[in-house]
Design a protein around this motif. Structure first.
Motif, PDB file in Angstrom:
ATOM      1  N   ARG A  70     -14.546   3.263   9.173  1.00  0.00           N
ATOM      2  CA  ARG A  70     -15.190   2.084   9.641  1.00  0.00           C
ATOM      3  C   ARG A  70     -14.707   0.797   8.463  1.00  0.00           C
ATOM      4  O   ARG A  70     -14.381  -0.164   8.605  1.00  0.00           O
ATOM      5  CB  ARG A  70     -16.715   1.927   9.444  1.00  0.00           C
ATOM      6  CG  ARG A  70     -17.099   2.765  10.605  1.00  0.00           C
ATOM      7  CD  ARG A  70     -18.716   2.578  10.694  1.00  0.00           C
ATOM      8  NE  ARG A  70     -19.113   3.398  11.973  1.00  0.00           N
ATOM      9  CZ  ARG A  70     -20.605   3.393  12.372  1.00  0.00           C
ATOM     10  NH1 ARG A  70     -21.504   2.843  11.319  1.00  0.00           N
ATOM     11  NH2 ARG A  70     -20.806   4.006  13.441  1.00  0.00           N
ATOM     12  N   SER A  73     -11.094   0.075   8.860  1.00  0.00           N
ATOM     13  CA  SER A  73     -10.776  -0.622   9.897  1.00  0.00           C
ATOM     14  C   SER A  73     -11.474  -2.215   9.566  1.00  0.00           C
ATOM     15  O   SER A  73     -10.550  -3.261   9.946  1.00  0.00           O
ATOM     16  CB  SER A  73     -12.015  -0.407  11.203  1.00  0.00           C
ATOM     17  OG  SER A  73     -11.736  -1.284  12.116  1.00  0.00           O
ATOM     18  N   ALA A  74     -12.343  -2.451   8.875  1.00  0.00           N
ATOM     19  CA  ALA A  74     -12.802  -3.526   8.504  1.00  0.00           C
ATOM     20  C   ALA A  74     -11.825  -4.401   7.424  1.00  0.00           C
ATOM     21  O   ALA A  74     -11.318  -5.509   7.553  1.00  0.00           O
ATOM     22  CB  ALA A  74     -14.245  -3.623   7.652  1.00  0.00           C
ATOM     23  N   GLU A  76      -8.455  -3.674   7.262  1.00  0.00           N
ATOM     24  CA  GLU A  76      -7.366  -3.933   8.084  1.00  0.00           C
ATOM     25  C   GLU A  76      -7.421  -5.206   8.748  1.00  0.00           C
ATOM     26  O   GLU A  76      -6.588  -6.167   8.914  1.00  0.00           O
ATOM     27  CB  GLU A  76      -6.941  -2.862   9.027  1.00  0.00           C
ATOM     28  CG  GLU A  76      -6.367  -1.532   8.531  1.00  0.00           C
ATOM     29  CD  GLU A  76      -5.047  -1.727   7.816  1.00  0.00           C
ATOM     30  OE1 GLU A  76      -4.142  -2.761   8.552  1.00  0.00           O
ATOM     31  OE2 GLU A  76      -4.592  -1.122   7.130  1.00  0.00           O
ATOM     32  N   GLN A  77      -8.798  -5.379   9.342  1.00  0.00           N
ATOM     33  CA  GLN A  77      -9.041  -6.766  10.160  1.00  0.00           C
ATOM     34  C   GLN A  77      -9.016  -7.974   9.132  1.00  0.00           C
ATOM     35  O   GLN A  77      -8.341  -8.976   9.444  1.00  0.00           O
ATOM     36  CB  GLN A  77     -10.312  -6.578  10.788  1.00  0.00           C
ATOM     37  CG  GLN A  77     -10.717  -7.794  11.590  1.00  0.00           C
ATOM     38  CD  GLN A  77     -11.831  -7.577  12.441  1.00  0.00           C
ATOM     39  OE1 GLN A  77     -12.466  -6.600  12.337  1.00  0.00           O
ATOM     40  NE2 GLN A  77     -12.367  -8.618  13.234  1.00  0.00           N
ATOM     41  N   ARG A  78      -9.652  -7.742   7.933  1.00  0.00           N
ATOM     42  CA  ARG A  78      -9.486  -8.968   7.038  1.00  0.00           C
ATOM     43  C   ARG A  78      -7.947  -9.089   6.447  1.00  0.00           C
ATOM     44  O   ARG A  78      -7.774 -10.308   6.432  1.00  0.00           O
ATOM     45  CB  ARG A  78     -10.260  -8.512   5.902  1.00  0.00           C
ATOM     46  CG  ARG A  78     -12.078  -8.431   6.255  1.00  0.00           C
ATOM     47  CD  ARG A  78     -12.818  -8.089   5.139  1.00  0.00           C
ATOM     48  NE  ARG A  78     -12.669  -9.291   4.140  1.00  0.00           N
ATOM     49  CZ  ARG A  78     -13.477  -9.357   2.900  1.00  0.00           C
ATOM     50  NH1 ARG A  78     -14.169  -8.245   2.601  1.00  0.00           N
ATOM     51  NH2 ARG A  78     -13.263 -10.126   1.990  1.00  0.00           N
ATOM     52  N   ALA A  80      -5.281  -8.800   8.222  1.00  0.00           N
ATOM     53  CA  ALA A  80      -4.717  -9.311   9.501  1.00  0.00           C
ATOM     54  C   ALA A  80      -4.906 -10.647   9.376  1.00  0.00           C
ATOM     55  O   ALA A  80      -4.040 -11.495   9.527  1.00  0.00           O
ATOM     56  CB  ALA A  80      -4.935  -8.513  10.578  1.00  0.00           C
ATOM     57  N   GLU A  81      -6.140 -10.940   9.413  1.00  0.00           N
ATOM     58  CA  GLU A  81      -6.686 -12.449   9.375  1.00  0.00           C
ATOM     59  C   GLU A  81      -5.860 -13.445   8.166  1.00  0.00           C
ATOM     60  O   GLU A  81      -5.551 -14.289   8.123  1.00  0.00           O
ATOM     61  CB  GLU A  81      -8.195 -12.536   9.185  1.00  0.00           C
ATOM     62  CG  GLU A  81      -8.630 -12.069  10.322  1.00  0.00           C
ATOM     63  CD  GLU A  81     -10.194 -12.180  10.412  1.00  0.00           C
ATOM     64  OE1 GLU A  81     -10.859 -12.374   9.229  1.00  0.00           O
ATOM     65  OE2 GLU A  81     -10.972 -11.741  11.247  1.00  0.00           O
TER      66      GLU A  81
END
Length: 898
Positions: A70, A73-74, A76-78, A80-81
């Motif tokens: 988790r 994933s968080a 990685e998402q940040r 990518a943004e």
């Protein structure tokens, strides 16, 4: 009983009685019991401990996996943004550059000033824009691409690529780019400036650009809110951070695109994501979007540590519980294990004393009985072993006393025994009995002998091979080898016996040689008579040839008789050695542009890229010429041009055109008549020649190169070839400005096909390449040089092996083939070949010998010599071998009749 009731289901049958049917849980319980019976006590204790720890381990792995998944994933998402935000911000600056360039290009005053080249007005109207827009540079160019006025904070480097962009803008194109400029990233927009009144009249262009530096990086962060770092070749060149002290730049983690990196900056660790910059020359640049996740990861590490500690506490408790349960069982079994160890150490008198009446007591009684029986059996075995040992020692002494090499092998050829002499002889080879093949010891005997030995071993037959030749420490050794079967029931072993008969072999050889020499002594009178007859014929026909020099037909016949006499002498010498041995060009209608193109194609791979080759072959007309000679002319002149530009680089130009000489005029010491010619021009931009050098350039052996760099024959050969083709040569040269060679070939009329060729004459093997000829006889050197040069080769001659090897060592890639005599001063031919092959293993070498006791064709091939010739040489055989060696695609179709 209680477990059985749990693991079974009660069912009522037709008689009203209750039956218990096993369930899946009961079957699993039964299988587990059977498995446990196969384990010893220690394994059972270990298994019990693992059974206790397994649930805790599963919980730990599951918890940490979910937590890390988790969190990752968080993050990685940040990240990518963050990538998208940085890319949008870079695109914003590209758009800003385009808008600013448009504002300037459409400014009426700037357009009017650009048309009038009014630098003052341009400066006045761009200064405030430069101050307000915070750009790196604003440059206004006139219609020729010359800067009229430029305002810069970091001055962009001017180069060919930048001039090309300015040229595109001056052609009406609008260019927005991100590119590399002197290892700096620039975001620029080039836009044309049109006349104020004439819409399509270009009066110049404007370039507006941003320089990716620290200030730019901070502006980028203000727009996207993300720290950014620009790296070039692992070195930070711009950053929005306060500190640029980089501790590490290396992989943090690897995902599908390998774009994550950890950067240590200012004492902090940043997670960074590589943002690929699109633009020319930006392959070595990386733009990173950086985020400080140290607090999040610190919390995650602390949580993982707490979980790990809890797991360790539970593990220790579970292990202590399991060991306590297993301790009793292990103590009971230890007594049996200790007694088993005593038996392995031959302590048969020790007995097990067990006070209990359980199963361990029964095992103890069985062990005590076994100890008594083992003691009796062992005494018998020791007595038998002593007898066998004495017999084996006697047999070993007998085998070691035999004055031969003995190698015992099984049916598969694996070595099972070596006697003392064999072990000493083959001490340099690692032998593992039962594993090593006899071939590893006898590989020096060659494949045929090994095949014969292998066949005898497999068939279990007797075989003898005499006088096997092997070289040891550069000495020829001779062995007699015998393979005989060993009579062993059911095994099929064989023995290989090797005897050294070198001394006997040489004694026999000397005896045979002395007998031959005695016979030759008796034949000396007859041999002298035959030689005198042959020489009489050669002298007679030579004198007749001199007398009939004006009669070609009779002269040809005399020369043919001389050749036949020389061949008979050769055959006679060959017979004696065998008995006593101890061990011209052709011209035809030719489109020379094809030969020029072929030659240039060959030269391109040998001339460095610092020298450009420009061709202008504008004629397809024919001349009457020999293609090999044309190739040689172009090759020599282009090679000279290459040497003139080798250190500085330059331009080599080759052109072919048709010219008409309307009046006779002088051309370089000659008078060229009027007529139609093909003009071949070869020019360079090298050092050039002064008048004195030019005056001597065509003298044979004259050269301005260093020793070993050339023979000085190139231009003299070119002049000779041009004269043979009724051509004319003109040279223009000036120191510092290069040299121009102009060659006039008389034009030939167009013909259909080639003239018929006589099929009954010897073929001509025209080739290309540089050949080293080494011979201490000057007549042979001169003959070989003339023969090879007549067939298109470049020849360098040497009178001894020392000078030849020195020249080859200085320039090993200069020569394509070496033709060497065997017996020479300083270094013989075979030693020269070995030295040359040590420097260049694939170098083709021909060895020629009149007679030598130290060399043979077989030894020459073992050294690596390509061809072995017995003197006197046959011209056609030698030329064919040279042609085939230097022409990989050689076929009979390539050979042209004389």
């Amino acid at each position: 009983m209680m477990w059985s009731s749990i693991c079974s289901v009660s069912l009522a049958n037709t008689n009203g009685n209750t039956e218990y049917q096993p369930t899946a849980l009961y079957v699993l319980h039964h299988m587990l019991n059977r498995f446990l019976t196969t384990l010893n006590f220690k394994h059972k204790a270990l298994l019990f401990t693992l059974a206790l720890l397994l649930p805790f381990c599963a919980v730990l792995i599951l918890s940490l996996g979910i937590l890390w998944q988790r969190t990752s994933s968080a993050l990685e998402q940040r990240m990518a943004e963050a990538e998208k935000l940085v890319l949008r911000s870079v695109a914003h600056f590209q758009a800003s550059a385009a808008i600013y360039s448009k504002i300037i290009s459409e400014n009426y005053l700037i357009r009017q000033a650009a048309h009038l080249n009014d630098v003052g007005s341009i400066k006045k109207n761009t200064q405030h824009l430069f101050d307000d827009l915070k750009t790196n540079h604003i440059i206004v160019y006139d219609e020729n691409g010359v800067p009229l006025h430029q305002l810069t904070r970091h001055n962009p480097e001017q180069g060919e690529k930048r001039q090309a962009l300015i040229g595109k803008a001056l052609s009406g194109q609008v260019i927005v780019r991100t590119g590399n400029n002197s290892n700096q990233v620039l975001i620029e927009s080039f836009r044309p400036i049109y006349h104020t009144n004439i819409d399509h009249l270009l009066v110049g262009c404007v370039c507006v650009g941003f320089h990716f530096n620290n200030d730019f990086a901070r502006e980028l962060k203000q727009i996207c809110g993300i720290d950014n770092i620009l790296v070039h070749n692992e070195r930070i060149i711009a950053s929005s951070l306060d500190s640029h002290a980089v501790q590490t730049i290396g992989p943090l983690s690897t995902n599908h695109d390998q774009s994550r990196t950890r950067l240590g900056i200012g004492g902090k660790q940043f997670d960074a994501s590589a943002v690929m910059l699109e633009g020319e020359g930006l392959e070595a640049f990386r733009l990173y979007a950086a985020q400080d996740y140290s607090e999040i990861k610190g919390t995650l590490r602390q949580t993982s540590l707490i979980i790990f500690c809890a797991f360790m506490v539970i593990s220790v408790m579970g292990a202590a519980l399991a060991l306590g349960i297993a301790k009793r069982m292990i103590q009971s079994a230890k007594t049996i294990v200790d007694h088993a160890r005593d038996l392995s150490e031959k302590k048969f008198d020790r007995m097990i004393d067990v006070e209990s009446q359980d199963e361990f007591a029964e095992v103890a009684d069985a062990f005590n009985l076994m100890s008594q029986r083992l003691k009796e059996s062992f005494i018998k075995i020791e007595n038998q072993a002593a007898d066998l040992s004495g017999t084996k020692t006697y047999l070993d002494n007998v085998i070691d006393s035999i004055p031969s090499l003995l190698i015992g092998v099984d049916r598969n050829g694996r070595i099972v025994i070596l006697n003392h002499m064999a072990r000493a002889y083959f001490d340099h080879v690692s032998v593992e009995e039962g594993m090593t093949s006899f071939e590893s010891l006898l590989e020096g005997y060659g494949v045929p002998a090994l095949n014969q030995i292998r066949s005898a071993i497999k068939s279990h037959q007797h075989t003898r091979i005499e006088n096997l030749n092997i070289e040891i420490d550069q000495k020829q050794i001779f062995h007699n080898l015998t393979v005989f079967p060993v009579i062993t029931p059911g095994q099929g072993d064989s023995m290989i016996r090797i005897d050294d008969v070198t001394e006997q072999f040489y004694l026999e050889a000397k005896l045979r040689q002395s007998q031959k020499m005695e016979a030759i002594g008796r034949l000396a009178g007859g041999i002298a008579h035959d030689f005198n007859n042959i020489l009489s014929g050669i002298f007679g026909y030579a004198q007749l040839g001199a007398k009939h020099i004006e009669q070609p037909g009779r002269l040809k016949n005399h020369l043919l008789q001389i050749t036949k006499g020389a061949q008979r002498a050769t055959e006679l010498v060959q017979q004696i050695l065998t008995f006593s041995r101890r061990t011209e060009y052709q011209k035809h209608h030719l489109r020379i542009y094809l030969e020029i193109k072929e030659t240039l194609k060959l030269l391109r791979s040998t001339i460095p890229t610092t020298i450009d080759i420009k061709t202008r072959l504008n004629s397809r007309s024919m001349v009457l010429a020999d293609p090999t000679k044309i190739h040689q002319v172009v090759m020599n002149l282009c090679t000279n041009a290459y040497h003139a530009m080798r250190d500085t680089g330059g331009l080599l130009t080759v052109s072919l055109s048709e010219v008409e000489v309307t009046e006779s005029r002088p051309v370089f010491k000659q008078q060229i008549p009027k007529g139609n010619y093909l003009l071949l021009t070869i020019s360079d931009t090298g050092a050039g020649m002064d008048a004195k050098t030019l005056e001597n350039a065509f003298e044979p052996y004259y050269t301005t190169r260093d020793s070993g760099q050339g023979t000085g024959l190139g231009l003299s050969i070119v002049q000779a070839i041009i004269d043979e083709h009724d051509g004319f040569l003109e040279v223009e040269s000036e120191p510092g400005k290069g040299t121009i060679f102009s060659i006039y070939f008389p034009a030939a009329p167009e013909v259909q096909g080639r003239p018929a060729e006589e099929a009954d004459e010897d073929p001509v093997y025209h080739g290309r390449g540089t050949i080293m000829v080494v011979d201490d006889e000057s007549s042979i050197r001169d003959f070989l040089k003339e023969l090879l040069e007549e067939n298109g080769y470049t020849v360098a001659v040497f009178s001894n092996g020392g000078d030849a090897f020195g020249a080859f060592k200085d320039a090993p890639d200069t020569f394509d083939l070496i033709i060497s005599d065997m017996t020479m001063p300083e270094i013989p031919g075979d030693e020269l070949a070995q030295k040359v092959l040590a420097l260049r293993p694939q170098m083709p070498i021909f060895l020629c010998t009149g007679f030598s006791e130290r060399i043979s064709e077989t030894r020459a091939q073992d050294i690596g010599i390509r061809q072995y010739f017995q003197k006197p040489l046959d011209n056609q055989v030698l030329l064919a071998s040279v042609y085939e060696t230097l022409s990989p695609n050689w076929t009979r179709r390539d050979v042209t009749p004389r």
